[in-house]
Every structure is written in structure tokens, then in C-alpha cells.
Motif scaffolding. Structure first.
Motif, mmCIF file in Angstrom:
data_model
loop_
_atom_site.group_PDB
_atom_site.id
_atom_site.type_symbol
_atom_site.label_atom_id
_atom_site.label_comp_id
_atom_site.label_asym_id
_atom_site.label_seq_id
_atom_site.Cartn_x
_atom_site.Cartn_y
_atom_site.Cartn_z
ATOM 1 N N ILE A 157 0.871 -0.999 -0.045
ATOM 2 C CA ILE A 157 -0.069 0.062 0.103
ATOM 3 C C ILE A 157 0.692 1.113 -0.035
ATOM 4 O O ILE A 157 1.681 1.500 0.932
ATOM 5 C CB ILE A 157 -1.086 0.152 1.285
ATOM 6 N N SER A 158 0.844 1.888 -1.111
ATOM 7 C CA SER A 158 1.764 3.244 -1.291
ATOM 8 C C SER A 158 0.713 4.544 -1.011
ATOM 9 O O SER A 158 -0.244 4.641 -1.724
ATOM 10 C CB SER A 158 2.207 3.113 -2.516
ATOM 11 N N ILE A 159 1.313 5.407 -0.319
ATOM 12 C CA ILE A 159 0.882 6.709 -0.255
ATOM 13 C C ILE A 159 1.817 7.684 -0.729
ATOM 14 O O ILE A 159 2.846 7.898 0.078
ATOM 15 C CB ILE A 159 0.424 7.141 1.389
ATOM 16 N N ILE A 160 1.523 8.438 -2.052
ATOM 17 C CA ILE A 160 2.463 9.085 -2.703
ATOM 18 C C ILE A 160 2.101 10.517 -3.003
ATOM 19 O O ILE A 160 0.994 10.826 -3.429
ATOM 20 C CB ILE A 160 2.501 8.269 -4.372
ATOM 21 N N ASP A 161 2.876 11.487 -2.623
ATOM 22 C CA ASP A 161 2.551 12.936 -2.949
ATOM 23 C C ASP A 161 3.626 13.459 -3.696
ATOM 24 O O ASP A 161 4.767 12.995 -4.004
ATOM 25 C CB ASP A 161 2.254 13.564 -1.706
ATOM 26 N N ASP A 162 3.545 14.476 -4.396
ATOM 27 C CA ASP A 162 4.302 15.251 -5.339
ATOM 28 C C ASP A 162 4.548 16.493 -4.875
ATOM 29 O O ASP A 162 4.929 17.436 -5.442
ATOM 30 C CB ASP A 162 3.685 15.505 -6.639
ATOM 31 N N GLY A 163 4.757 16.617 -3.427
ATOM 32 C CA GLY A 163 4.971 17.805 -2.677
ATOM 33 C C GLY A 163 6.456 17.834 -2.576
ATOM 34 O O GLY A 163 7.317 17.498 -3.513
ATOM 35 N N PRO A 164 6.999 18.891 -1.572
ATOM 36 C CA PRO A 164 8.565 19.226 -1.663
ATOM 37 C C PRO A 164 9.402 18.182 -1.055
ATOM 38 O O PRO A 164 10.452 18.379 -1.204
ATOM 39 C CB PRO A 164 8.336 20.608 -0.642
ATOM 40 N N GLY A 165 8.871 17.134 -0.624
ATOM 41 C CA GLY A 165 9.485 16.118 0.182
ATOM 42 C C GLY A 165 10.033 16.333 1.534
ATOM 43 O O GLY A 165 9.857 17.545 2.246
ATOM 44 N N ILE A 166 10.676 15.432 2.113
ATOM 45 C CA ILE A 166 10.801 15.455 3.589
ATOM 46 C C ILE A 166 12.307 15.829 3.579
ATOM 47 O O ILE A 166 13.102 15.385 2.998
ATOM 48 C CB ILE A 166 10.741 13.964 4.167
ATOM 49 N N PRO A 167 12.631 16.579 4.663
ATOM 50 C CA PRO A 167 14.165 17.031 4.778
ATOM 51 C C PRO A 167 15.076 16.110 4.865
ATOM 52 O O PRO A 167 14.782 15.137 5.811
ATOM 53 C CB PRO A 167 13.881 18.102 6.029
ATOM 54 N N SER A 168 16.226 15.873 4.344
ATOM 55 C CA SER A 168 16.961 14.916 4.468
ATOM 56 C C SER A 168 17.679 14.840 5.889
ATOM 57 O O SER A 168 17.806 13.510 6.367
ATOM 58 C CB SER A 168 18.318 15.052 3.461
ATOM 59 N N LYS A 169 17.579 15.383 6.696
ATOM 60 C CA LYS A 169 18.301 15.569 8.014
ATOM 61 C C LYS A 169 17.289 14.736 8.949
ATOM 62 O O LYS A 169 17.827 14.132 10.181
ATOM 63 C CB LYS A 169 18.575 16.862 8.667
ATOM 64 N N ILE A 170 16.012 14.587 8.409
ATOM 65 C CA ILE A 170 15.195 13.879 9.698
ATOM 66 C C ILE A 170 14.559 12.442 8.959
ATOM 67 O O ILE A 170 13.891 11.862 9.527
ATOM 68 C CB ILE A 170 13.918 14.467 9.990
ATOM 69 N N GLN A 171 15.238 12.239 7.668
ATOM 70 C CA GLN A 171 14.445 10.973 6.972
ATOM 71 C C GLN A 171 14.882 9.684 7.675
ATOM 72 O O GLN A 171 14.340 8.712 7.687
ATOM 73 C CB GLN A 171 15.153 10.942 5.626
ATOM 74 N N ASP A 172 16.183 9.673 8.274
ATOM 75 C CA ASP A 172 16.634 8.554 9.036
ATOM 76 C C ASP A 172 15.935 8.302 10.297
ATOM 77 O O ASP A 172 15.816 7.129 10.776
ATOM 78 C CB ASP A 172 18.068 8.418 9.220
ATOM 79 N N THR A 173 15.374 9.218 10.894
ATOM 80 C CA THR A 173 14.653 9.216 12.205
ATOM 81 C C THR A 173 13.352 9.654 12.221
ATOM 82 O O THR A 173 12.696 9.835 13.204
ATOM 83 C CB THR A 173 15.208 10.090 13.165
ATOM 84 N N LEU A 174 12.747 9.449 11.006
ATOM 85 C CA LEU A 174 11.375 9.736 10.777
ATOM 86 C C LEU A 174 10.462 9.249 11.669
ATOM 87 O O LEU A 174 9.400 9.869 12.081
ATOM 88 C CB LEU A 174 11.209 9.806 9.194
ATOM 89 N N PHE A 175 10.616 7.771 11.896
ATOM 90 C CA PHE A 175 9.665 7.228 12.737
ATOM 91 C C PHE A 175 9.761 6.978 14.192
ATOM 92 O O PHE A 175 9.136 6.571 14.920
ATOM 93 C CB PHE A 175 9.087 5.819 11.828
ATOM 94 N N TYR A 176 10.714 7.738 14.517
ATOM 95 C CA TYR A 176 10.929 7.939 16.001
ATOM 96 C C TYR A 176 10.032 9.006 16.643
ATOM 97 O O TYR A 176 9.619 9.842 15.922
ATOM 98 C CB TYR A 176 12.337 8.492 16.264
ATOM 99 N N PRO A 177 9.764 8.819 17.775
ATOM 100 C CA PRO A 177 8.854 9.596 18.621
ATOM 101 C C PRO A 177 9.318 11.200 18.709
ATOM 102 O O PRO A 177 10.581 11.180 18.755
ATOM 103 C CB PRO A 177 8.439 8.855 19.854
ATOM 104 N N MET A 178 8.490 12.039 18.488
ATOM 105 C CA MET A 178 8.990 13.767 18.829
ATOM 106 C C MET A 178 9.739 13.971 17.699
ATOM 107 O O MET A 178 10.274 14.981 17.838
ATOM 108 C CB MET A 178 9.573 13.991 20.047
#
Length: 369
Positions: free
Chosen positions: A291-312
Motif C-alpha cells: 500500500i503506497s501513499i505518494i505525494d508530489d510535494g516538496p519532500g521530507i528534509p534529508s536531516k530527519i529521513q533516517d529518524t522519521l518514525f521516531y517519537p517527537m
């Protein structure tokens, strides 16, 4: 006895045939660092034939990587081979891969050449990253559980003491005890949200598209402005063993996160597909639904991509950083996998859930009947 010339001829036959049979991509450059040969594996990897690549420079392939003309020329001059284990090659917007590269000096017709061997490692790298992220998520969850226990116990005592104190003091001073109780409740609620859902999912066979349509309906109801939602469903997907409410909540968290990140002119696509023989958290699964949720927005900042699923962790100044963490917990409860790939113009959250396989004895029974 075989003579030397016969052995040499046989050796040349095998050498010429071997390059075309290798699964490793092979590229040969002449002393001008121009491509003079690529084997079929390299043609497949680069999506170009030898006829189109012949005579072109390495800049066509290795632009914006550590493999440049200066480095290759140094190899020709010194004869010292080198290996680079993480070369990211971007040929166009839709074709990008990571490879392990070895460059070696070779000689053809008394002229120095460069032999490049490329092995695509995206799959192995992705599996290693997923296992590492899963371990980090488990460690973070255990840490939060321990902290929650240490925080909630004194908070309970603090709240109880404030309640007893409020009975012994005048009405004017009760304002202070009320504030203590209110803030203790707020912190307790925050800790509970950090812990995420603690009830096990109630698993039933569900139509995955009915879950997605419910999410779309909730999005339409909860947002004042219309959201451009697109569907790209595979109608052949069988029923999925899941908890309807928990999966709906996970999807809703991801979609809402996308809505807050994009502008009005952008769109969100919900896509479903069947995948076979994939790895989920280090385990091989024969059949799964993606199941894919795809958007064509600006994207996620690279500095938080590795910790995106961490709380806070949040990319917004007013974000709580709990939505994706809760979604990760809910998907893990389904023995599934939640991952994200983001770059400007394309952000894709993918949920992979294993599909239950019919028992072999049931298959045999049906065959006998």
C-alpha cells in the motif's frame, strides 16, 4: 597431450564467452577513458546498448559521483586498482541505483585500458537498513517503556498529593493545586501517546480497498478545503488479515501527514499492488500486499529521513512527531513493514503486509475432492 596453441585457443574462446554470461556489469574504457565495451549485464543496468555507449565518456554514467576522470587517469598512470562500495548513479529521474565498483588496469593490444566492474547493491542495502531501523525502533520503544514507568509513578503520587492538599486549603489556594493536577494529567497523557497503542490487533479478513476508501471519506470530512486524492488500485488483491481500525488509523496518520506537507496544487495517490518473494524485517515472505501513499510535494528534509518514525521527530514547527511513530507501531503489530523514500517532487510511504497462504493440507484436501 594438448599443445600450448590449442590450450591458448580454448582459453580465448572461454574468455570471450565469459564476459557475456557474467551477472556482474563489466565496462571497459580505453586510454582516452572512453567506453569501448560493455557486457549484457552492464547494458541491462545502464538501460543502453553497447552501440549507444560506444565511444562516450564516463561522465555520461558517473556524473556527480566519486568516480571522475582524474581518478581513472591516475589508475592508468599508476596501475593501482581501487574499490568504491557506495556509488550512487543517477542516469535520469526514473533510473537511480547504488553500486559497488571496482576499477582495475588491463591491457588490450598493447594499450592500457580500465576495467570497471559494477554490482548493484540497492536490495542488500535496503535489507540492511530495514533491519537496522527495526532494531533501533525496538530499542527506542523499550527505552520509552522504561522511562514511562519511571515518570508515571511519581506523577501519580504528585497528583494524589495535590488532590489531598486541595481539601485542606482555602478556595484561593486551590488554583495552584488545580494547576498541578492539570499538568500531571497532561504529562501522563503525553507519556501514554508516546507509548502508542498497547492493545493487540483484532485480526480479521478485510478488503484492503474498503479500508482505504474509509480513509478517503474521513479525509474529505475533516478538511475544509478539498484534497486531491487519486486512486490506483489493483482489484485482484485478495482479502488481507488485519485489524480494520488500527490499519485505518495508520493510513490516516500517513495521509494527514502528507496533506500538511503539500500545497493545494499537489496531489496524493493511494496505490495498491501485489508483491512476491520480498523481505519484511529480515524475514522472507512469499506473497504480500503493498500500500503506497505518494505525494508530489516538496519532500521530507534529508536531516530527519533516517529518524522519521521516531517519537517527537517532526519536519513541522507545530508538529507533535507522534503520528508516524504510532503508524509504525500499528504496522509492526501486523508483522508488516512501513518505509519511506522521499525526494523533492516525490514522497512515497509504503506499507507492506504479508498475505496469509493457504495451508498445504487444505490444498491437498481440495485436490482430493
Amino acid at each position: 597431450m594438448y599443445n600450448r596453441s590449442d590450450i591458448q585457443k580454448q582459453k580465448l574462446i572461454y574468455q570471450q564467452a565469459l564476459a557475456s554470461q557474467l551477472i556482474t556489469a563489466v565496462i571497459i574504457l580505453n586510454d582516452q577513458l572512453r567506453i569501448v565495451y560493455v557486457n549484457p549485464a552492464a547494458e541491462a543496468l545502464l538501460i543502453k546498448s553497447l552501440y549507444r555507449l560506444y565511444g562516450t565518456t564516463t561522465e555520461l554514467i558517473f556524473a556527480n559521483t566519486s568516480i571522475n576522470a582524474k581518478r581513472l587517469q591516475q589508475l592508468l598512470n599508476t596501475g593501482q586498482e581501487f574499490t568504491d562500495s557506495d556509488v550512487v548513479i543517477t542516469l535520469n529521474k526514473s533510473h537511480r541505483f547504488t553500486a559497488e565498483l571496482t576499477a582495475s588496469p588491463v591491457e588490450f593490444e598493447n594499450s592500457p585500458h580500465v576495467l570497471l566492474e559494477l554490482k548493484q547493491i540497492d536490495h542488500q542495502k535496503q535489507i540492511s537498513l530495514e533491519v537496522f531501523q527495526q532494531q533501533q525502533w525496538i530499542a527506542g520503544r523499550d527505552l520509552i517503556k522504561g522511562l514511562a514507568h519511571e515518570i508515571k509513578n511519581p506523577l501519580g503520587g504528585l497528583r494524589g498529593a495535590a488532590q489531598l492538599l486541595s481539601k485542606e486549603i482555602g478556595i484561593e489556594q486551590q488554583e495552584y493545586t488545580s494547576m498541578i493536577i492539570e499538568q500531571a494529567d497532561r504529562l501522563t497523557n503525553l507519556v501514554d501517546r508516546l507509548l502508542g497503542p498497547n492493545q493487540l490487533p483484532q485480526i480479521h479478513a478485510q478488503n484492503i480497498h474498503s479500508v482505504l476508501e474509509k480513509v478517503c471519506q474521513l479525509v474529505d470530512y475533516s478538511h475544509d478545503t478539498s484534497v486531491n486524492l487519486k486512486r490506483d488500485y489493483d482489484p485482484s488483491i485478495p482479502l488481507v488479515e488485519c485489524d480494520h481500525e488500527k490499519l485505518q488509523q495508520a493510513l490516516l496518520n500517513i495521509v494527514n501527514n502528507a496533506i500538511q506537507a503539500i500545497d493545494k496544487e499537489n496531489s496524493i495517490t493511494l496505490k495498491t499492488r501485489i508483491a512476491s518473494n520480498i523481505t519484511i524485517n529480515g524475514k522472507r515472505v512469499k506473497l504480500a500486499v503493498e500500500i503506497s501513499i505518494i505525494d508530489d510535494g516538496p519532500g521530507i528534509p534529508s536531516k530527519i529521513q533516517d529518524t522519521l518514525f521516531y517519537p517527537m521527530v517532526s519536519g513541522r514547527s507545530n508538529g507533535t512527531g507522534l503520528g508516524l511513530s504510532i503508524a509504525q507501531t500499528l504496522i509492526n503489530q501486523h508483522h508488516g513493514k512501513l518505509s519511506c523514500h522521499s525526494q523533492p517532487g516525490h514522497t512515497e510511504f509504503m506499507i507492506v503486509l504479508p498475505l496469509k497462504q493457504p495451508a498445504s493440507k487444505d490444498i491437498n484436501t481440495r485436490e482430493e475432492k
